[in-house]
Design a protein around this motif. Structure first.
Motif, PDB file in Angstrom:
ATOM      1  N   VAL A 136       0.848  -1.199   0.000  1.00 26.55           N
ATOM      2  CA  VAL A 136       0.000   0.000   0.000  1.00 26.55           C
ATOM      3  C   VAL A 136       0.882   1.246   0.000  1.00 26.55           C
ATOM      4  CG1 VAL A 136      -1.627   1.330   1.402  1.00 26.55           C
ATOM      5  CG2 VAL A 136      -2.001  -1.109   1.062  1.00 26.55           C
ATOM      6  N   LYS A 137       1.920   1.247   0.843  1.00 32.44           N
ATOM      7  CA  LYS A 137       2.831   2.394   0.924  1.00 32.44           C
ATOM      8  C   LYS A 137       3.552   2.587  -0.413  1.00 32.44           C
ATOM      9  CE  LYS A 137       4.877   5.564   3.370  1.00 32.44           C
ATOM     10  NZ  LYS A 137       4.185   6.699   3.880  1.00 32.44           N
ATOM     11  N   ALA A 138       3.983   1.482  -1.024  1.00 29.96           N
ATOM     12  CA  ALA A 138       4.661   1.578  -2.325  1.00 29.96           C
ATOM     13  C   ALA A 138       3.706   2.141  -3.382  1.00 29.96           C
ATOM     14  CB  ALA A 138       5.179   0.204  -2.755  1.00 29.96           C
ATOM     15  N   ASP A 139       2.444   1.698  -3.354  1.00 30.91           N
ATOM     16  CA  ASP A 139       1.451   2.233  -4.293  1.00 30.91           C
ATOM     17  C   ASP A 139       1.237   3.720  -4.052  1.00 30.91           C
ATOM     18  OD1 ASP A 139       1.136  -0.170  -5.558  1.00 30.91           O
ATOM     19  OD2 ASP A 139      -0.686  -0.740  -4.451  1.00 30.91           O
ATOM     20  N   GLU A 140       1.167   4.119  -2.769  1.00 31.27           N
ATOM     21  CA  GLU A 140       1.001   5.544  -2.458  1.00 31.27           C
ATOM     22  C   GLU A 140       2.189   6.343  -2.973  1.00 31.27           C
ATOM     23  OE1 GLU A 140       0.463   5.955   1.746  1.00 31.27           O
ATOM     24  OE2 GLU A 140      -1.501   4.990   1.736  1.00 31.27           O
ATOM     25  N   ILE A 141       3.384   5.825  -2.734  1.00 34.25           N
ATOM     26  CA  ILE A 141       4.599   6.529  -3.191  1.00 34.25           C
ATOM     27  C   ILE A 141       4.603   6.619  -4.715  1.00 34.25           C
ATOM     28  CG2 ILE A 141       7.107   6.318  -3.356  1.00 34.25           C
ATOM     29  CD1 ILE A 141       7.041   5.169  -0.498  1.00 34.25           C
ATOM     30  N   ARG A 142       4.227   5.516  -5.383  1.00 35.68           N
ATOM     31  CA  ARG A 142       4.202   5.526  -6.845  1.00 35.68           C
ATOM     32  C   ARG A 142       3.174   6.537  -7.349  1.00 35.68           C
ATOM     33  NH1 ARG A 142       1.009   3.081 -10.266  1.00 35.68           N
ATOM     34  NH2 ARG A 142       0.137   1.678  -8.711  1.00 35.68           N
ATOM     35  N   ILE A 143       1.978   6.525  -6.728  1.00 31.30           N
ATOM     36  CA  ILE A 143       0.928   7.463  -7.146  1.00 31.30           C
ATOM     37  C   ILE A 143       1.363   8.894  -6.870  1.00 31.30           C
ATOM     38  CG2 ILE A 143      -1.412   8.251  -6.593  1.00 31.30           C
ATOM     39  CD1 ILE A 143      -2.139   5.258  -6.216  1.00 31.30           C
ATOM     40  N   ASN A 144       1.964   9.130  -5.687  1.00 25.33           N
ATOM     41  CA  ASN A 144       2.458  10.469  -5.373  1.00 25.33           C
ATOM     42  C   ASN A 144       3.539  10.888  -6.355  1.00 25.33           C
ATOM     43  OD1 ASN A 144       0.730  10.749  -3.216  1.00 25.33           O
ATOM     44  ND2 ASN A 144       2.238  10.124  -1.692  1.00 25.33           N
ATOM     45  N   GLY A 145       4.409   9.944  -6.721  1.00 29.94           N
ATOM     46  CA  GLY A 145       5.464  10.255  -7.693  1.00 29.94           C
ATOM     47  C   GLY A 145       4.880  10.614  -9.051  1.00 29.94           C
ATOM     48  N   LEU A 146       3.884   9.839  -9.485  1.00 36.95           N
ATOM     49  CA  LEU A 146       3.245  10.141 -10.772  1.00 36.95           C
ATOM     50  C   LEU A 146       2.521  11.477 -10.719  1.00 36.95           C
ATOM     51  CD1 LEU A 146       1.839   6.618 -11.729  1.00 36.95           C
ATOM     52  CD2 LEU A 146       3.786   7.803 -12.748  1.00 36.95           C
ATOM     53  N   THR A 147       1.837  11.735  -9.597  1.00 36.86           N
ATOM     54  CA  THR A 147       1.136  13.012  -9.433  1.00 36.86           C
ATOM     55  C   THR A 147       2.132  14.162  -9.439  1.00 36.86           C
ATOM     56  OG1 THR A 147      -0.550  11.892  -8.110  1.00 36.86           O
ATOM     57  CG2 THR A 147      -0.455  14.289  -7.957  1.00 36.86           C
ATOM     58  N   GLN A 148       3.235  13.985  -8.699  1.00 30.13           N
ATOM     59  CA  GLN A 148       4.271  15.022  -8.646  1.00 30.13           C
ATOM     60  C   GLN A 148       4.870  15.232 -10.037  1.00 30.13           C
ATOM     61  OE1 GLN A 148       5.052  16.892  -6.090  1.00 30.13           O
ATOM     62  NE2 GLN A 148       6.735  17.947  -7.053  1.00 30.13           N
ATOM     63  N   MET A 149       5.084  14.136 -10.768  1.00 30.14           N
ATOM     64  CA  MET A 149       5.644  14.245 -12.109  1.00 30.14           C
ATOM     65  C   MET A 149       4.685  15.007 -13.027  1.00 30.14           C
ATOM     66  SD  MET A 149       6.971  11.216 -14.631  1.00 30.14           S
ATOM     67  CE  MET A 149       5.334  10.602 -14.956  1.00 30.14           C
ATOM     68  N   ASP A 150       3.385  14.682 -12.946  1.00 31.80           N
ATOM     69  CA  ASP A 150       2.398  15.390 -13.762  1.00 31.80           C
ATOM     70  C   ASP A 150       2.350  16.866 -13.392  1.00 31.80           C
ATOM     71  OD1 ASP A 150       1.723  13.117 -15.123  1.00 31.80           O
ATOM     72  OD2 ASP A 150      -0.071  12.686 -13.922  1.00 31.80           O
ATOM     73  N   ARG A 151       2.385  17.148 -12.074  1.00 27.62           N
ATOM     74  CA  ARG A 151       2.340  18.538 -11.611  1.00 27.62           C
ATOM     75  C   ARG A 151       3.561  19.309 -12.109  1.00 27.62           C
ATOM     76  NH1 ARG A 151       2.864  18.028  -6.195  1.00 27.62           N
ATOM     77  NH2 ARG A 151       0.826  17.062  -6.123  1.00 27.62           N
ATOM     78  N   GLU A 152       4.739  18.690 -11.984  1.00 22.17           N
ATOM     79  CA  GLU A 152       5.961  19.367 -12.442  1.00 22.17           C
ATOM     80  C   GLU A 152       5.953  19.539 -13.956  1.00 22.17           C
ATOM     81  OE1 GLU A 152       9.340  17.320 -10.909  1.00 22.17           O
ATOM     82  OE2 GLU A 152       8.864  17.833  -8.833  1.00 22.17           O
ATOM     83  N   GLN A 153       5.403  18.558 -14.663  1.00 29.04           N
ATOM     84  CA  GLN A 153       5.313  18.676 -16.117  1.00 29.04           C
ATOM     85  C   GLN A 153       4.396  19.839 -16.482  1.00 29.04           C
ATOM     86  OE1 GLN A 153       3.782  15.171 -17.999  1.00 29.04           O
ATOM     87  NE2 GLN A 153       4.343  15.837 -20.043  1.00 29.04           N
ATOM     88  N   ARG A 154       3.228  19.927 -15.793  1.00 29.39           N
ATOM     89  CA  ARG A 154       2.320  21.050 -16.066  1.00 29.39           C
ATOM     90  C   ARG A 154       2.984  22.379 -15.713  1.00 29.39           C
ATOM     91  NH1 ARG A 154      -1.616  20.190 -12.392  1.00 29.39           N
ATOM     92  NH2 ARG A 154      -1.260  17.992 -12.140  1.00 29.39           N
ATOM     93  N   ASP A 155       3.695  22.408 -14.565  1.00 25.64           N
ATOM     94  CA  ASP A 155       4.383  23.643 -14.177  1.00 25.64           C
ATOM     95  C   ASP A 155       5.436  24.028 -15.198  1.00 25.64           C
ATOM     96  OD1 ASP A 155       2.829  23.695 -11.912  1.00 25.64           O
ATOM     97  OD2 ASP A 155       4.413  22.960 -10.561  1.00 25.64           O
ATOM     98  N   LEU A 156       6.151  23.033 -15.712  1.00 25.59           N
ATOM     99  CA  LEU A 156       7.180  23.298 -16.723  1.00 25.59           C
ATOM    100  C   LEU A 156       6.547  23.826 -18.007  1.00 25.59           C
ATOM    101  CD1 LEU A 156      10.183  23.105 -17.387  1.00 25.59           C
ATOM    102  CD2 LEU A 156       9.773  20.784 -18.187  1.00 25.59           C
ATOM    103  N   VAL A 157       5.436  23.206 -18.414  1.00 24.78           N
ATOM    104  CA  VAL A 157       4.747  23.668 -19.623  1.00 24.78           C
ATOM    105  C   VAL A 157       4.228  25.088 -19.410  1.00 24.78           C
ATOM    106  CG1 VAL A 157       2.684  23.296 -21.054  1.00 24.78           C
ATOM    107  CG2 VAL A 157       4.177  21.373 -20.494  1.00 24.78           C
TER     108      VAL A 157
END
Length: 184
Positions: free
Chosen positions: A90-111
């Motif tokens: 569960v923790k690994a899934d949360e970390i993965r989801i948080n990582g993907l969310t953070q990646m999407d957020r940073e990608q949007r911020d970069l764009v």
């Protein structure tokens, strides 16, 4: 007279009775000796055998009880390990989801930052174009004004005679005096 023992047992058996005894030779053991030995062993060995079997039973029961306790402990540890594994998943899934969310957020911020930079560059380009246009217009005005002044002066110089020249000077002097008297 005969003795009681002679009456109870015939004389032919006396030879047999003289041979009653403990025979230690295994190959010559007769049935009576075997029964006698087994009876003695059974009578005196029964307590030893019972004690031995009771001790063995207690040992086996203790071993089984210890094995069951170890089994319960191992089962509890296995259950706890499975729970920890599930929590880790569960923790690994949360970390993965948080990582993907953070990646999407940073990608949007970069764009968005790239869009803002592009807009800033576009504005800067437009400002530079307007500035250069204004400068070119100002330069053309000065040049047109200079050329117009030069042509007018040339035209005046060629068409002016002394009389017209004096009248113009008088006219301008009058304008200066009128401006001077209004300012006082």
């Amino acid at each position: 007279m005969r003795s009681v023992s002679e009456i109870a047992t015939p004389s032919s058996d006396w030879a047999f009775s003289a041979s009653i005894g403990l025979n230690t030779n295994i190959l010559e053991i007769n049935l009576i000796n075997l029964i006698l030995v087994l009876g003695i062993l059974f009578y005196y060995g029964k307590g030893v055998l019972i004690n031995f079997l009771n001790n063995r039973e207690r040992t086996i029961l203790n071993t089984i009880r210890d094995a069951e306790e170890r089994y319960k402990e191992a089962s509890n540890k296995l259950q706890k390990a499975r729970i920890r594994l599930q929590q880790a998943k569960v923790k690994a899934d949360e970390i993965r989801i948080n990582g993907l969310t953070q990646m999407d957020r940073e990608q949007r911020d970069l764009v968005n930052a790239a869009d803002e930079d592009l807009k800033g560059l576009e504005d800067s380009k437009n400002y530079a174009i307007r500035f250069e246009k204004q400068r070119a217009i100002e330069q053309v005005r000065r040049q047109v004004s200079r050329l117009a002044s030069e042509r007018a002066l040339e035209t005046l110089n060629t068409r002016l005679d002394n009389q017209l020249h004096l009248r113009m000077i008088d006219y301008h002097i009058g304008l200066f005096r009128a401006m001077d008297s209004k300012s006082d």
